[in-house]
Scaffold this motif. Structure first.
Motif, short mmCIF file in Angstrom:
data_model
loop_
_atom_site.label_atom_id
_atom_site.label_comp_id
_atom_site.label_asym_id
_atom_site.label_seq_id
_atom_site.Cartn_x
_atom_site.Cartn_y
_atom_site.Cartn_z
N ARG A 66 42.32 5.72 -90.64
CA ARG A 66 41.44 4.38 -90.71
C ARG A 66 42.41 3.28 -91.36
N TRP A 67 43.24 3.44 -92.31
CA TRP A 67 43.88 2.30 -92.67
C TRP A 67 44.98 2.10 -91.76
N GLN A 68 45.66 3.06 -91.16
CA GLN A 68 46.65 2.88 -90.13
C GLN A 68 46.09 2.06 -89.05
N GLU A 69 44.77 2.02 -88.54
CA GLU A 69 44.18 1.25 -87.53
C GLU A 69 44.06 -0.28 -88.22
N ARG A 70 43.54 -0.34 -89.61
CA ARG A 70 43.38 -1.83 -90.19
C ARG A 70 44.77 -2.32 -90.27
N TRP A 71 45.77 -1.58 -90.61
CA TRP A 71 47.07 -2.38 -90.91
C TRP A 71 47.55 -3.03 -89.38
N ALA A 72 47.44 -2.03 -88.50
CA ALA A 72 47.81 -2.40 -87.01
C ALA A 72 47.14 -4.05 -86.45
N GLU A 73 45.78 -4.09 -87.12
CA GLU A 73 45.28 -5.26 -86.78
C GLU A 73 45.75 -6.57 -87.59
N GLN A 74 46.53 -6.10 -88.68
CA GLN A 74 47.20 -7.31 -89.21
C GLN A 74 48.66 -7.48 -89.06
N PRO A 75 49.12 -8.11 -87.85
CA PRO A 75 50.57 -7.99 -87.61
C PRO A 75 51.57 -8.75 -88.74
N ASP A 76 51.00 -9.62 -89.69
CA ASP A 76 51.66 -10.26 -90.51
C ASP A 76 51.66 -9.63 -91.66
N LEU A 77 51.02 -8.41 -91.99
CA LEU A 77 51.09 -7.80 -93.25
C LEU A 77 52.24 -7.51 -93.91
N TYR A 78 53.10 -7.06 -92.90
CA TYR A 78 54.77 -6.88 -93.32
C TYR A 78 55.80 -7.80 -92.90
N ALA A 79 55.40 -8.99 -92.40
CA ALA A 79 55.96 -9.89 -92.08
C ALA A 79 56.91 -10.63 -92.85
N ALA A 80 58.14 -11.01 -92.94
CA ALA A 80 58.92 -11.85 -93.92
C ALA A 80 58.42 -13.11 -93.54
N GLU A 81 58.53 -13.95 -94.66
CA GLU A 81 57.91 -15.37 -94.95
C GLU A 81 59.43 -16.18 -94.47
N PRO A 82 59.30 -17.48 -93.83
CA PRO A 82 60.24 -18.33 -93.76
C PRO A 82 60.80 -18.58 -95.14
N ALA A 83 62.06 -19.23 -94.99
CA ALA A 83 63.08 -19.49 -96.17
C ALA A 83 62.26 -20.49 -96.90
N SER A 84 61.48 -21.38 -96.51
CA SER A 84 60.68 -22.37 -96.94
C SER A 84 59.79 -22.12 -97.98
N SER A 85 59.43 -20.58 -97.91
CA SER A 85 58.35 -20.18 -98.70
C SER A 85 58.56 -20.42 -100.29
N GLY A 86 59.81 -20.55 -100.66
CA GLY A 86 60.13 -20.74 -102.06
C GLY A 86 60.27 -19.53 -103.05
N LYS A 87 60.10 -18.38 -102.24
CA LYS A 87 60.20 -17.26 -102.96
C LYS A 87 61.67 -16.73 -102.86
N PRO A 88 61.87 -16.19 -104.02
CA PRO A 88 63.33 -15.34 -103.89
C PRO A 88 63.37 -14.30 -102.78
N LYS A 89 64.46 -14.11 -102.02
CA LYS A 89 64.30 -13.11 -100.78
C LYS A 89 64.91 -11.87 -101.29
N TYR A 90 64.77 -10.83 -100.56
CA TYR A 90 65.08 -9.53 -100.54
C TYR A 90 65.07 -8.73 -99.47
N TYR A 91 66.11 -8.46 -98.90
CA TYR A 91 66.65 -7.76 -97.59
C TYR A 91 66.71 -6.27 -97.89
N VAL A 92 65.83 -5.55 -97.67
CA VAL A 92 65.96 -4.10 -97.68
C VAL A 92 65.93 -3.20 -96.36
N LEU A 93 66.88 -2.28 -96.24
CA LEU A 93 67.20 -2.05 -94.81
C LEU A 93 67.59 -0.71 -95.04
N GLU A 94 66.81 0.34 -94.08
CA GLU A 94 67.56 1.67 -94.03
C GLU A 94 68.06 1.75 -92.42
#
Length: 873
Positions: free
Chosen positions: A21-49
């Protein structure tokens, strides 16, 4: 009576219902895990496997790697960071070709279907990837830029073609880079011995960056020391000198074969004046030129060019050399060429030591490797362990020319076989003409100066690292964008003609040689310089080219004007945390460092290194071996998810062992984690109705006797998990801390549930329990967050903060002794001073019984530690 947390139908934990059920909900939110632009003012964190090869199925080794990165990404979102957490596919490579041959399936179709299957698995596991920046290396929109980079390197002289001895895997039917040969075997086939062949190949000049690659390891303080050490050893910097030994004309015999003659300006004896040489030279690299007067032979690798020349005219020697080559091959099969039993053969030829004109016999030995150094050594058996062993076996002279600084033996005559070989660098020279009595460091400098002055050598820095051979004689890879024209020679494909597309109509075989060479429509083309006929390069690139820069492409994966947006790179790089296996230390990790430095010099990026921090997770072990398809011990996450749920499956991989240690797979452990999550679910669900109600001004409150202990345990748990994320990632202890917290909460379940409508402390306990679970069990956290009234994505909620005041213990236990014997342990306030401690101790009934009828002589109080009462009577 405290609630036991027993199951009831309405609060039964059912991950098979909750998670899809939650997998379906998350699939409907394409921006849920999207990185924000540099102009967001937030500190960045690039984590990668590290991106996977799309083999078609994940196993629990993959899940462990991805679960570590996913937990970190979710935690950093909750800490308020702008997180980039992408994923892609290392999609070119030999397995797709093998599958095409076996299953009659085109590599592109096989790869695409595997990607779809693995992506489905990743989504089912609940991994928080930004799929908008997905990268697939076998697509033209990616490999176009492989070709573009190759041309830029060609223009700078970093990509070049030459004929040389290369590593050939007979099973892969292709060339391998040195880094892809592990203990003499193919990195893909542990049972396949790599052969040596002479072929014309493309190379990338990684050696131009050898010194910088070595020096910059010191900058990588966030990398495991094991990885840095492996790279240092592979780069293998050695300072020394190259010295030329002329080869004597074999048709001439001097009067005295054992003369010690010229040094510097000393007159040359007549016998040596008659010495004739062929004009050929053997160049030797040595780090111990101070021992050159102790050289008693020259030893060549069996594949040395001069050995071939000698063997051409001597059939017996040729046969013996072939035997040495076969011994080398067998030693590679055994896995350690360094342990080879040493064998050799005298060539019948001599070389001349340029320091004293002494004739040195030229030998060939199986322990000298053509790919290291110059393929030739000056043998100094008295001062080198390998040379000593060889000289003992073949009766070659040993000559002592260095001694310890503190010695009474000025000429070395006191040295015996039992003391050799003597190899200490802090030594004095003897038997070395004008250099005798010098310290070895001083002698090395003067000897190198002498070599250079007389033009028979030079100071040299040598590296073990060799240029990266990138040509592959297979189909499923990036076409090398080079043309061959009879008039203009080697010509690069113009940028506006990129990508050079990999054709689909290819018959794939394992006969050796690229299948592309059999396609005239691919091979035959026009030279962009002269307009005449030209032919395309038919080799493809090593697939490690694809993975050398993919993480830059993630920042602007759809860019069709450039490999990436340099402004985006300036913001996101270097990678804050890279996660992957230590087996990539010499392959991918050293290549990607090289590629970054090349891109920097092309002014595409400003960073010197790709990643600030690197974490190498331990392996997943089953039945005593690393989990892998080849071992037949793979556990499918699909099976575990079907039985226990995705949260339990991924959480077990984090709980069963520290992430940097190997994990011994036990399915019972997954079942245990599932039971724990069921307890969390039931506990929170009982409190959920009250949590959804507005807070009342009056109502049930937590008992004053238990509230401080609950708050203290909660805030200690928050502190513990926060520290684990900031430190060594002991997620196993983080999860254990949540389990301990739940045990305490279950003891007071009824009181907490009754108080959630009106007591902020009870609401805080429930809220923070769910938030602490969010990085490790995202499905359950999302479900419970909604049940307790949360309306936003739980992974974007602020991470709980530990209150130091609430973490402190309210009481402490003080041992009480009477005349030195322990009589009681008394609880006192944690901040009690000496008087308060004494008052509490003396009021305790056990202390009063122990001192009854006795005269108290003295009460010794050590606040926070102990109390000792001295009595008489």
């Amino acid at each position: 009576m405290a609630a036991t947390g027993g199951a009831s139908p309405e609060v039964r934990y059912t991950p098979a219902e909750i998670e899809p059920r939650w997998q379906e909900r998350w699939a409907e939110q394409p921006d849920l895990y999207a990185a924000e632009p540099a102009s967001s003012g937030k500190p960045k964190y690039y984590v990668l496997e590290m991106l996977p090869y799309p083999s078609g199925q994940l196993h629990m080794g993959h899940v462990r790697n991805y679960a570590i990165g996913d937990a970190l990404a979710r935690y950093m979102w909750m800490q308020g960071y702008n997180v980039l957490h992408p994923m892609g596919w290392d999609a070119f490579g030999l397995p797709a070709e093998n599958a095409a041959i076996k299953n009659n399936t085109p590599p592109r179709a096989w790869t695409t279907s595997n990607i779809a299957a693995m992506k489905r698995q990743m989504n089912r596991i609940g991994l928080s990837y930004d799929w908008a920046n997905e990268v697939t290396t076998c697509l033209p929109d990616y490999y176009r830029w492989n070709q573009w980079f190759f041309i830029r390197m060609f223009e700078r002289g970093l990509a070049y073609r030459k004929k040389s001895k290369v590593n050939w895997c007979p099973k892969c039917c292709t060339v391998l880079a040195n880094e892809q040969v592990i203990n003499g075997r193919c990195w893909r086939h542990e049972d396949t011995i790599v052969e040596q062949r002479d072929l014309e190949q493309w190379f990338l000049r990684i050696t131009d960056y050898a010194q910088e690659l070595l020096e910059d390891l010191d900058k990588l303080e966030g990398w495991p020391e094991k990885v840095r050490t492996m790279q240092r050893n592979w780069i293998g910097r050695s300072e020394g000198a190259e010295v030329d030994f002329e080869v004597e004309d074999a048709t001439h015999t001097p009067v005295d074969e054992l003369q010690q003659v010229r040094h510097k300006g000393t007159a040359v004896l007549s016998a040596v004046e008659n010495l004739k040489t062929t004009g050929a030279r053997i160049t030797v690299f040595t780090t111990r030129i101070d021992t050159i007067y102790g050289a008693t032979s020259i030893i060549l690798a069996p594949e040395h060019a001069l050995v071939k020349e000698f063997a051409t005219a001597n059939a017996e020697l040729a046969e013996q050399v072939n035997a040495l080559l076969e011994q080398q091959k067998r030693a590679r099969e055994a896995g350690d060429i360094g342990e080879i039993e040493k064998h050799g053969v005298f060539t019948g030829h001599y070389a001349v030591n340029p320091f004293n004109n002494e004739r040195l016999p030229i030998w060939v030995a199986n322990y000298i490797l053509g790919e290291y150094g110059t393929g030739a050594i000056m043998s100094v058996p008295a001062h080198d362990e390998r040379d000593y062993e060889f000289a003992q076996k073949y009766g070659i002279e040993m000559r002592i020319v260095i001694l310890p600084r503190r010695t009474e033996d000025a000429d070395g005559k006191g040295e015996t076989e039992s003391t050799l070989p003597y190899t200490d660098e802090d030594s004095l020279l003897i038997n070395s003409c004008d250099f005798s009595s010098m310290g070895n460091k001083e002698a090395q400098q003067k000897m190198i100066a002498f070599v250079e002055e007389n033009k028979f050598g030079k100071a040299t820095i040598s590296f073990r690292l060799r240029d990266w051979g990138v040509s592959r004689q297979r189909y499923w890879g990036t076409p090398i964008p080079m043309l061959y024209c009879e008039k203009d020679g080697i010509v690069a494909v113009p940028d506006d003609q990129l990508p050079v597309l990999l054709p689909d109509n290819v018959e794939i075989t394992q006969e050796g040689g690229s299948p592309l060479a059999k396609l005239p429509e691919f091979v035959n083309t026009t030279c962009p310089k002269c307009g005449g006929p030209a032919r395309r390069e038919t080799d493809t690139m090593d697939t490690f080219v694809d993975s050398s820069w993919y993480f830059y492409r993630y920042t602007s994966a759809k860019d069709d004007k450039a490999p990436f947006d340099s402004a985006a790179i300036d913001y996101w790089f270097p990678i804050d945390q890279y996660i992957g296996g230590v087996e990539h230390a010499i392959l991918h990790l050293i290549y990607s460092r090289f590629w970054t430095k090349v891109m920097r010099d092309l002014r595409l990026v400003k960073n010197d290194e790709p990643a600030d921090r690197l974490f190498t997770q331990g392996m997943v072990i089953k039945n005593g071996a690393k989990m892998s398809k080849s071992k037949g011990n793979v556990v499918s996450p699909d099976d575990m998810i079907a039985r226990y749920g995705a949260d339990a499956t991924r959480m077990y991989s984090l709980f069963a062992a520290p992430p940097d240690r190997d994990l011994d797979w036990q399915e019972d452990g997954v079942a245990g984690v599932s039971r724990f999550l069921g307890r969390v679910y039931r506990f929170v669900m009982k409190a959920a109705p009250g949590m959804r109600q507005p807070t009342t001004a009056s109502g049930t409150q937590l008992d004053a006797a238990i509230a401080p202990n609950l708050e203290r345990k909660l805030h200690q748990t928050i502190h513990k998990i926060t520290q684990d994320f900031a430190g060594r990632w002991h997620f196993n202890t983080s999860i254990a801390a949540i389990m301990e917290l739940l045990n305490l909460l279950n003891e007071h379940e009824d009181a907490i549930v009754a108080a959630v409508e009106s007591d902020g402390r009870a609401r805080e306990i429930i809220t923070n329990l769910v938030l602490l679970l969010a990085p490790f069990a995202p499905y359950l956290a999302a479900e419970l967050w909604g049940e307790i009234g949360g309306t936003t994505a739980v992974n974007k909620e602020p991470w709980p903060k530990a209150d130091p005041g609430k973490m402190a213990e309210s009481t402490i236990e003080i041992p009480v002794q009477v005349n030195g014997k322990l009589r009681a342990v008394v609880s006192v306030p944690a901040d009690a001073d000496q008087d308060a401690t004494q008052a509490a101790v003396m009021a305790d009934a056990r202390v009063q019984a122990a001192t009854a009828g006795k005269q108290i002589v003295k009460v010794i109080v050590v606040p926070g530690k102990l109390t000792n009462i001295v009595v008489k009577g």
